[in-house]
Design a protein around this motif. Structure first.
Motif, PDB file in Angstrom:
ATOM      1  N   ALA A 189      -0.877  18.991 -38.289  1.00  0.00           N
ATOM      2  CA  ALA A 189      -0.039  19.183 -39.334  1.00  0.00           C
ATOM      3  C   ALA A 189      -0.358  18.350 -40.464  1.00  0.00           C
ATOM      4  O   ALA A 189      -0.274  18.927 -41.743  1.00  0.00           O
ATOM      5  N   ALA A 190      -0.628  16.980 -40.523  1.00  0.00           N
ATOM      6  CA  ALA A 190      -0.988  16.327 -41.531  1.00  0.00           C
ATOM      7  C   ALA A 190      -2.156  16.916 -42.236  1.00  0.00           C
ATOM      8  O   ALA A 190      -2.410  17.058 -43.392  1.00  0.00           O
ATOM      9  N   GLY A 191      -3.015  17.450 -41.389  1.00  0.00           N
ATOM     10  CA  GLY A 191      -4.351  17.972 -42.058  1.00  0.00           C
ATOM     11  C   GLY A 191      -4.260  19.135 -42.640  1.00  0.00           C
ATOM     12  O   GLY A 191      -5.119  19.445 -43.731  1.00  0.00           O
ATOM     13  N   ALA A 251     -14.731  20.478 -41.702  1.00  0.00           N
ATOM     14  CA  ALA A 251     -14.100  20.444 -40.292  1.00  0.00           C
ATOM     15  C   ALA A 251     -14.287  19.013 -39.843  1.00  0.00           C
ATOM     16  O   ALA A 251     -13.493  18.512 -38.930  1.00  0.00           O
ATOM     17  N   LEU A 252     -15.217  18.172 -40.154  1.00  0.00           N
ATOM     18  CA  LEU A 252     -15.418  16.853 -39.748  1.00  0.00           C
ATOM     19  C   LEU A 252     -14.989  15.941 -40.839  1.00  0.00           C
ATOM     20  O   LEU A 252     -14.144  14.794 -40.555  1.00  0.00           O
ATOM     21  N   GLY A 258      -8.639  20.959 -37.573  1.00  0.00           N
ATOM     22  CA  GLY A 258      -7.728  20.544 -37.040  1.00  0.00           C
ATOM     23  C   GLY A 258      -7.323  20.990 -35.637  1.00  0.00           C
ATOM     24  O   GLY A 258      -6.698  20.549 -34.658  1.00  0.00           O
ATOM     25  N   LEU A 259      -7.556  22.447 -35.657  1.00  0.00           N
ATOM     26  CA  LEU A 259      -7.527  23.257 -34.417  1.00  0.00           C
ATOM     27  C   LEU A 259      -8.288  22.658 -33.240  1.00  0.00           C
ATOM     28  O   LEU A 259      -7.879  22.850 -31.839  1.00  0.00           O
ATOM     29  N   LEU A 271     -15.026  19.256 -31.494  1.00  0.00           N
ATOM     30  CA  LEU A 271     -14.969  19.431 -32.872  1.00  0.00           C
ATOM     31  C   LEU A 271     -16.199  19.275 -33.525  1.00  0.00           C
ATOM     32  O   LEU A 271     -16.391  20.083 -34.453  1.00  0.00           O
ATOM     33  N   MET A 272     -17.208  18.534 -32.994  1.00  0.00           N
ATOM     34  CA  MET A 272     -18.513  18.628 -33.543  1.00  0.00           C
ATOM     35  C   MET A 272     -19.296  19.936 -33.113  1.00  0.00           C
ATOM     36  O   MET A 272     -20.086  20.439 -33.929  1.00  0.00           O
ATOM     37  N   VAL A 273     -18.689  20.294 -32.102  1.00  0.00           N
ATOM     38  CA  VAL A 273     -19.653  21.787 -31.558  1.00  0.00           C
ATOM     39  C   VAL A 273     -19.162  22.801 -32.682  1.00  0.00           C
ATOM     40  O   VAL A 273     -19.994  23.584 -32.993  1.00  0.00           O
TER      41      VAL A 273
END
Length: 414
Positions: A32-34, A210-211, A346-347, A356-358
């Motif tokens: 949510a913060a993101g 994304a990162l 975030g998802l 996340l990295m993928v």
């Protein structure tokens, strides 16, 4: 104006560095913060063209005063926000103010400088954004994590207020310039080759943010680097980005910009792939793990900032006389990428650092595929002529890494 752009750049990105403490302070999830990052970038991307047209007939000095006043108020409200909803509202106001300020600042810099110093003036103003990434974000992160996340917004408000007072005292009347209409922007967006270039820029920033938006979370979950030390990660990334940007200026002057963009994007896939392997290896909280993370972040920063200047020069050459308008569209594409990328990142947080990295790598592969699409068979004006007529634009763009042009000069496209 440079101080104003430094404050705006710091505010746009420093929130990533204090996301964990902000989420804890407001009792919301990190995801949510993101969304504060996502909404800021999304509002900027959508509103910038409309606000530029809406304020196009006003004196540039008045526009700058309005924008900075709104920015000061937004950051004061953010610092005092009692809950997440109020903070979100403050971020929206800040994004609208930033979308007004950067085009007006670029146009004002071009207007008040002598013709032979116009490129330097534009470069100086946009240099504030580069310094924000290299210094503003680490400093703001240190302040936010040492004192309180609210102190970060106080810092930005103070810097913006100083810029506002300075401009009110010294900026002469600056009549409005010819701001491209929405119809002009739509026509520029339809020129052969332009949609593909803009899509490549958007996807590149999708991957990057994304990162980037969740570096503190990633550093803690992979190397055990806490909030107190994560500012060094941002500092390293920012400084490497500055070096990358300087190299980009030389590269796009000596090699075809499309080739530079493709090569840099391919190297980005490799660097992000290494970060993916690093996350998958799960080396834990060790010295080796921490050092390796710093090395991989430095590699990422050294490569990533080459792409946007190359894309901007491609736009200048491809769009010909409409190059400045095309560059302004690139600003919205970049911010749209930031919004989508931070949302995608975030998802993935609940699935772990490897996923996340993928996601980040897959987005960069998509960007690479788009960049590899065949370029238009010809340009609207000879490349040399286009480059010469937009020399000031290119100079400013290369120094700012993530900026575009609005009317008389480059605007923020970070």
């Amino acid at each position: 104006m440079t101080l104003g752009s430094f404050a705006l750049g710091t505010d746009a990105f420093v929130i990533s560095g204090v996301l964990p403490s902000l989420a804890k302070g407001l009792d919301v999830s990190l995801e949510a913060a993101g969304l504060l990052v996502t909404v800021f970038a999304g509002v900027y991307a959508l509103s910038a063209p409309f606000l530029a047209v809406a304020t196009g007939s006003l004196d540039r000095g008045r526009v700058l005063m309005i924008a900075l006043s709104g920015f000061v108020a937004a950051n004061v409200l953010a610092a005092a926000a009692p809950n997440y909803t109020v903070l979100m509202a403050a971020r929206i106001v800040a994004a609208l103010s930033a979308a007004i300020f950067m085009p007006a600042a670029s146009a004002s810099a071009a207007a008040v400088a002598r013709p032979e110093e116009r490129g330097r003036a534009l470069t100086t103003v946009l240099g504030g954004l580069t310094l924000a990434s290299a210094l503003g974000v680490p400093i703001g992160t240190i302040i936010g994590n040492t004192a309180n996340w609210r102190a970060t917004f106080v810092l930005v408000a103070v810097l913006s207020l100083i810029a506002l007072i300075g401009l009110a005292r010294v900026l002469p009347p600056t009549p409005a310039t010819n701001i491209p209409s929405l119809a002009d922007r739509a026509r520029a967006a339809k020129l052969p080759g332009i949609p593909t270039i803009l899509l490549g820029s958007m996807l590149t920033y999708c991957s990057m943010f994304a990162l980037y938006a969740y570096i503190p979370w990633f550093a803690e979950h992979t190397a055990g680097i806490g909030s107190g030390a994560v500012s060094w990660v941002y500092l390293l990334y920012g400084l490497c980005g500055v070096l990358s940007n300087m190299a980009a200026g030389w590269l796009i002057d000596h090699y075809p910009p499309r080739r530079v963009a493709i090569l840099a994007s391919a190297l980005m896939v490799i660097s992000l792939g290494l970060l993916t392997l690093y996350a998958w290896a799960d080396m834990g909280d060790t010295i080796v793990s921490g050092v390796l993370l710093y090395v991989l972040i430095a590699l990422w920063g050294l490569i990533g900032w080459v792409i946007n200047p190359a894309q901007q020069k491609r736009l200048i050459i491809t769009a010909g006389p409409r190059g400045p308008v095309a560059l302004s569209l690139n600003g919205s594409a970049v911010y749209a990428g930031q919004a989508v990328g931070s949302l995608a990142g975030g998802l993935m947080l609940t699935h772990g650092s490897t996923w996340l990295m993928v996601t980040t790598v897959m987005l960069q592969i998509l960007a690479l595929l788009v960049l590899c699409l065949p370029a238009p068979s010809g340009t609207h004006v000879p490349a040399a002529e286009a480059a010469g007529s937009a020399k000031a634009h290119e100079t400013a763009e290369s120094s700012g890494s993530a900026k575009t042009t609005e009317a008389a000069g480059p605007t923020d496209a970070r």
